[in-house]
Design a protein around this motif. Structure first.
Motif, PDB file in Angstrom:
ATOM      1  N   GLN A 139      38.651  45.996  45.214  1.00 13.12           N
ATOM      2  CA  GLN A 139      39.575  46.662  46.138  1.00 13.12           C
ATOM      3  C   GLN A 139      39.925  45.735  47.299  1.00 13.12           C
ATOM      4  OE1 GLN A 139      38.489  50.729  47.270  1.00 13.12           O
ATOM      5  NE2 GLN A 139      37.278  50.921  45.407  1.00 13.12           N
ATOM      6  N   LYS A 140      38.924  45.027  47.795  1.00 12.59           N
ATOM      7  CA  LYS A 140      39.154  44.104  48.900  1.00 12.59           C
ATOM      8  C   LYS A 140      40.084  42.967  48.459  1.00 12.59           C
ATOM      9  CE  LYS A 140      38.182  41.518  52.642  1.00 12.59           C
ATOM     10  NZ  LYS A 140      36.792  41.133  52.940  1.00 12.59           N
ATOM     11  N   PHE A 141      39.866  42.455  47.246  1.00 11.67           N
ATOM     12  CA  PHE A 141      40.701  41.368  46.747  1.00 11.67           C
ATOM     13  C   PHE A 141      42.156  41.815  46.645  1.00 11.67           C
ATOM     14  CE2 PHE A 141      42.490  38.437  43.647  1.00 11.67           C
ATOM     15  CZ  PHE A 141      41.946  37.235  44.052  1.00 11.67           C
ATOM     16  N   PHE A 142      42.373  43.030  46.120  1.00 11.42           N
ATOM     17  CA  PHE A 142      43.731  43.570  46.040  1.00 11.42           C
ATOM     18  C   PHE A 142      44.330  43.726  47.429  1.00 11.42           C
ATOM     19  CE2 PHE A 142      43.315  44.745  41.595  1.00 11.42           C
ATOM     20  CZ  PHE A 142      44.629  44.730  41.172  1.00 11.42           C
ATOM     21  N   ALA A 143      43.539  44.294  48.350  1.00  6.92           N
ATOM     22  CA  ALA A 143      44.049  44.564  49.693  1.00  6.92           C
ATOM     23  C   ALA A 143      44.492  43.290  50.386  1.00  6.92           C
ATOM     24  CB  ALA A 143      42.972  45.277  50.521  1.00  6.92           C
ATOM     25  N   LEU A 144      43.746  42.197  50.191  1.00  8.68           N
ATOM     26  CA  LEU A 144      44.080  40.940  50.850  1.00  8.68           C
ATOM     27  C   LEU A 144      45.129  40.141  50.081  1.00  8.68           C
ATOM     28  CD1 LEU A 144      40.626  39.615  52.133  1.00  8.68           C
ATOM     29  CD2 LEU A 144      42.368  40.910  53.367  1.00  8.68           C
ATOM     30  N   ILE A 180      40.871  42.246  34.662  1.00  6.49           N
ATOM     31  CA  ILE A 180      42.048  43.117  34.694  1.00  6.49           C
ATOM     32  C   ILE A 180      43.193  42.451  33.937  1.00  6.49           C
ATOM     33  CG2 ILE A 180      43.779  44.158  36.214  1.00  6.49           C
ATOM     34  CD1 ILE A 180      41.559  44.344  38.336  1.00  6.49           C
ATOM     35  N   ASP A 181      43.795  43.195  33.018  1.00  5.27           N
ATOM     36  CA  ASP A 181      44.891  42.659  32.205  1.00  5.27           C
ATOM     37  C   ASP A 181      46.262  43.039  32.739  1.00  5.27           C
ATOM     38  OD1 ASP A 181      43.306  41.350  30.288  1.00  5.27           O
ATOM     39  OD2 ASP A 181      42.956  43.233  29.242  1.00  5.27           O
ATOM     40  N   GLU A 182      46.348  44.166  33.432  1.00  3.90           N
ATOM     41  CA  GLU A 182      47.642  44.639  33.901  1.00  3.90           C
ATOM     42  C   GLU A 182      47.446  45.533  35.118  1.00  3.90           C
ATOM     43  OE1 GLU A 182      50.912  44.481  34.654  1.00  3.90           O
ATOM     44  OE2 GLU A 182      51.164  43.961  32.531  1.00  3.90           O
ATOM     45  N   LEU A 187      49.560  39.661  39.787  1.00  5.04           N
ATOM     46  CA  LEU A 187      48.784  39.726  38.552  1.00  5.04           C
ATOM     47  C   LEU A 187      48.202  38.353  38.204  1.00  5.04           C
ATOM     48  CD1 LEU A 187      47.820  41.460  36.216  1.00  5.04           C
ATOM     49  CD2 LEU A 187      49.940  40.954  35.015  1.00  5.04           C
ATOM     50  N   LYS A 188      48.975  37.286  38.408  1.00  7.61           N
ATOM     51  CA  LYS A 188      48.458  35.929  38.170  1.00  7.61           C
ATOM     52  C   LYS A 188      47.218  35.668  39.006  1.00  7.61           C
ATOM     53  CE  LYS A 188      52.837  33.587  37.073  1.00  7.61           C
ATOM     54  NZ  LYS A 188      53.821  32.596  37.592  1.00  7.61           N
ATOM     55  N   LEU A 189      47.277  36.055  40.296  1.00  6.58           N
ATOM     56  CA  LEU A 189      46.158  35.819  41.191  1.00  6.58           C
ATOM     57  C   LEU A 189      44.944  36.627  40.763  1.00  6.58           C
ATOM     58  CD1 LEU A 189      45.243  34.355  43.728  1.00  6.58           C
ATOM     59  CD2 LEU A 189      46.143  36.236  45.095  1.00  6.58           C
ATOM     60  N   VAL A 190      45.174  37.869  40.331  1.00 12.87           N
ATOM     61  CA  VAL A 190      44.074  38.723  39.880  1.00 12.87           C
ATOM     62  C   VAL A 190      43.410  38.130  38.637  1.00 12.87           C
ATOM     63  CG1 VAL A 190      43.559  40.959  38.834  1.00 12.87           C
ATOM     64  CG2 VAL A 190      44.965  40.845  40.891  1.00 12.87           C
ATOM     65  N   GLN A 204      46.766  51.470  39.566  1.00 12.32           N
ATOM     66  CA  GLN A 204      45.838  51.541  38.453  1.00 12.32           C
ATOM     67  C   GLN A 204      45.688  50.157  37.828  1.00 12.32           C
ATOM     68  OE1 GLN A 204      47.507  54.601  35.830  1.00 12.32           O
ATOM     69  NE2 GLN A 204      45.916  56.008  36.529  1.00 12.32           N
ATOM     70  N   THR A 205      44.518  49.902  37.287  1.00 13.11           N
ATOM     71  CA  THR A 205      44.259  48.624  36.622  1.00 13.11           C
ATOM     72  C   THR A 205      43.970  48.878  35.145  1.00 13.11           C
ATOM     73  OG1 THR A 205      41.907  48.746  37.198  1.00 13.11           O
ATOM     74  CG2 THR A 205      43.359  47.557  38.717  1.00 13.11           C
ATOM     75  N   ARG A 206      44.466  47.994  34.281  1.00 16.17           N
ATOM     76  CA  ARG A 206      44.276  48.148  32.834  1.00 16.17           C
ATOM     77  C   ARG A 206      43.214  47.155  32.361  1.00 16.17           C
ATOM     78  NH1 ARG A 206      47.438  50.211  28.734  1.00 16.17           N
ATOM     79  NH2 ARG A 206      49.172  50.539  30.177  1.00 16.17           N
ATOM     80  N   HIS A 207      42.193  47.675  31.680  1.00 18.69           N
ATOM     81  CA  HIS A 207      41.114  46.849  31.138  1.00 18.69           C
ATOM     82  C   HIS A 207      41.075  46.979  29.613  1.00 18.69           C
ATOM     83  CE1 HIS A 207      38.871  46.135  35.010  1.00 18.69           C
ATOM     84  NE2 HIS A 207      39.625  47.168  35.355  1.00 18.69           N
ATOM     85  N   LYS A 208      40.689  45.913  28.918  1.00 17.30           N
ATOM     86  CA  LYS A 208      40.559  45.954  27.461  1.00 17.30           C
ATOM     87  C   LYS A 208      39.386  46.843  27.054  1.00 17.30           C
ATOM     88  CE  LYS A 208      42.434  41.337  26.518  1.00 17.30           C
ATOM     89  NZ  LYS A 208      42.106  39.954  26.084  1.00 17.30           N
TER      90      LYS A 208
END
Length: 423
Positions: free
Chosen positions: A298-303, A229-231, A219-222, A269-273
């Motif tokens: 999606q690519k960022f999450f995958a890597l 993305i908040d959560e 989550l920090k990296l995201v 799932q990703t949480r957005h404000k």
């Protein structure tokens, strides 16, 4: 920790090429760490024209890794070994391929390699260097009828025989050999991922979400990547029984699924404000990663998951097409994770292939010995050289640290660019 890799007669690579993670001067640099008397790079990049063979350098490393771990499941004497020779020359199309790797494991430097084709391992060797003096642990050469085992330093290999299409190190591992087991484990931490294929790596992110600390780091990296993305959450849903009953699988397997309580699907799932018409925060909205987020996210999450795992465990990670679907600043973010000594505490290493020449202009992102190029000759064979080695190709003219690398690369000064004719 990888020091050096050499290969010949593999795909587009005809003659022996050598890739090194040792600093050019073997002295400390901003992007290196010390392993005994060597200074190893934290990251390296390979550039080249399309079809120049840059991906094949990584594939050769992965090929060796998979064979050492016996991923092809070679069990019988009649089983074929995987073999991908250079096919554009009559001399090599039926010849064996050569692989050798040098790496550090618990302060011991090992040099391991083999030569093989589709039916036979013609040669295999393992050397260790504990105090700046190399010792031969074992060597086999079928053509010279040599089968040597060091009885003092490699007792696990004494008296063992191996089939012509088997690696000797497999047999030693099966015999509960301590050294061979450690070497296979090192290869297990030496991984290649394809940046064009996201879905196959998302299961790693799902796995990491089970660990509170790993989820926090992800989550920090995201958030650093500014993806809005908040959560991050996991959604679990039960698959309806009628869908299970209609699956094209054996009836006994369907029944077992039903008896075990059915099947559950898991999705990120990703949480957005969410904001009001006056732009005041009023809640949150959940997005399905696979449906609602962009290809880049999606690519960022995958890597992110395999990269964080590599950093945490001090592994070696190879990435083909790192920049695909990623903004250049996100690619830069990944590289800086490995170059940052406070974050890369276990000396993990990143080697990647890219076309993103913007990275060459980012201040202090690369030292010159971290930049490599591939170029095909007139006979279709891949040549591999570093930016510092280019000095030899450039009639002794050095590449200065102040040079505009991006501009000079596009101008073709370093080679490794396509020569496009008139349309």
């Amino acid at each position: 920790m990888l020091l050096q890799f050499s290969v010949n007669n593999f795909r587009s690579i005809k003659d022996t090429v050598t890739f090194s993670m040792n600093t050019a001067s073997n002295e400390a640099s901003k992007h290196s760490f010390q392993a005994r008397d060597c200074h190893l790079l934290n990251s390296a990049v390979i550039y080249g024209a399309n079809a120049s063979g840059k991906s094949n350098v990584l594939k050769a490393m992965s090929f060796m890794r998979n064979l050492v771990l016996n991923k092809p499941k070679i069990t019988q004497s009649t089983d074929d070994l995987p073999h991908q020779p250079f096919r554009l020359n009559t001399e090599t199309e039926q010849a064996s391929s050569y692989f050798e790797i040098v790496f550090f494991l618990e302060d011991v430097k090992y040099r391991y390699g083999f030569e093989a084709d589709s039916t036979t391992v013609y040669a295999e060797w393992l050397y260790s260097d504990e105090k700046s003096k190399e010792s031969r642990l074992f060597e086999r050469d079928n053509e010279q009828n040599i089968h040597y085992v060091n009885k003092q330093k490699f007792k696990e290999g004494v008296g063992l025989k191996v089939l012509d299409n088997h690696l000797f190190i497999w047999k030693c591992d099966q015999n509960n050999g301590d050294i061979s087991k450690k070497i296979l484990q090192w290869f297990n931490n030496f991984n290649l991922i394809n940046g064009l294929e996201n879905e196959g790596y998302l299961h790693i992110a799902l796995k990491q979400m089970e660990n509170t600390d790993a989820k926090s780091e992800l989550l920090k990296l995201v958030k650093i990547a500014d993806l809005g993305i908040d959560e991050i959450e996991i959604e679990e849903n039960d698959v309806p029984q009628d869908i299970i009953k209609n699956l094209p699988i054996p009836e006994e397997l369907k029944q077992k699924m039903l008896d075990d309580g059915g099947v559950t699907t898991v999705e990120l799932q990703t949480r957005h404000k969410k904001f009001s018409s006056k732009n005041q925060p009023i809640g949150a909205v959940l997005f399905k990663l696979s449906e609602d987020e962009s290809q880049g996210t999606q690519k960022f999450f995958a890597l992110s998951a395999p990269i964080l795992d590599t950093l945490d465990k001090g592994k070696v990670l190879l990435i083909d097409e790192l920049d695909a679907s990623l903004h250049p600043m996100l690619t830069e973010c990944f590289i800086k994770l490995f170059n940052n000594k406070d974050l890369n505490k276990h000396n993990a290493q990143l080697i990647f292939v890219t076309h993103d020449i913007h990275l060459l202009s980012v201040p202090e992102l690369f030292e010159r010995d971290q930049i490599w190029f591939t170029e095909k000759d007139q006979y279709g064979s891949t040549n591999l050289y570093s930016l510092l080695e280019f000095r030899k190709k450039n009639k002794g003219k050095d590449v200065r640290a102040t040079d505009n690398l991006e501009k000079h690369y596009l101008q073709g000064r370093y080679g490794a660019v396509p020569y496009i004719g008139e349309m």
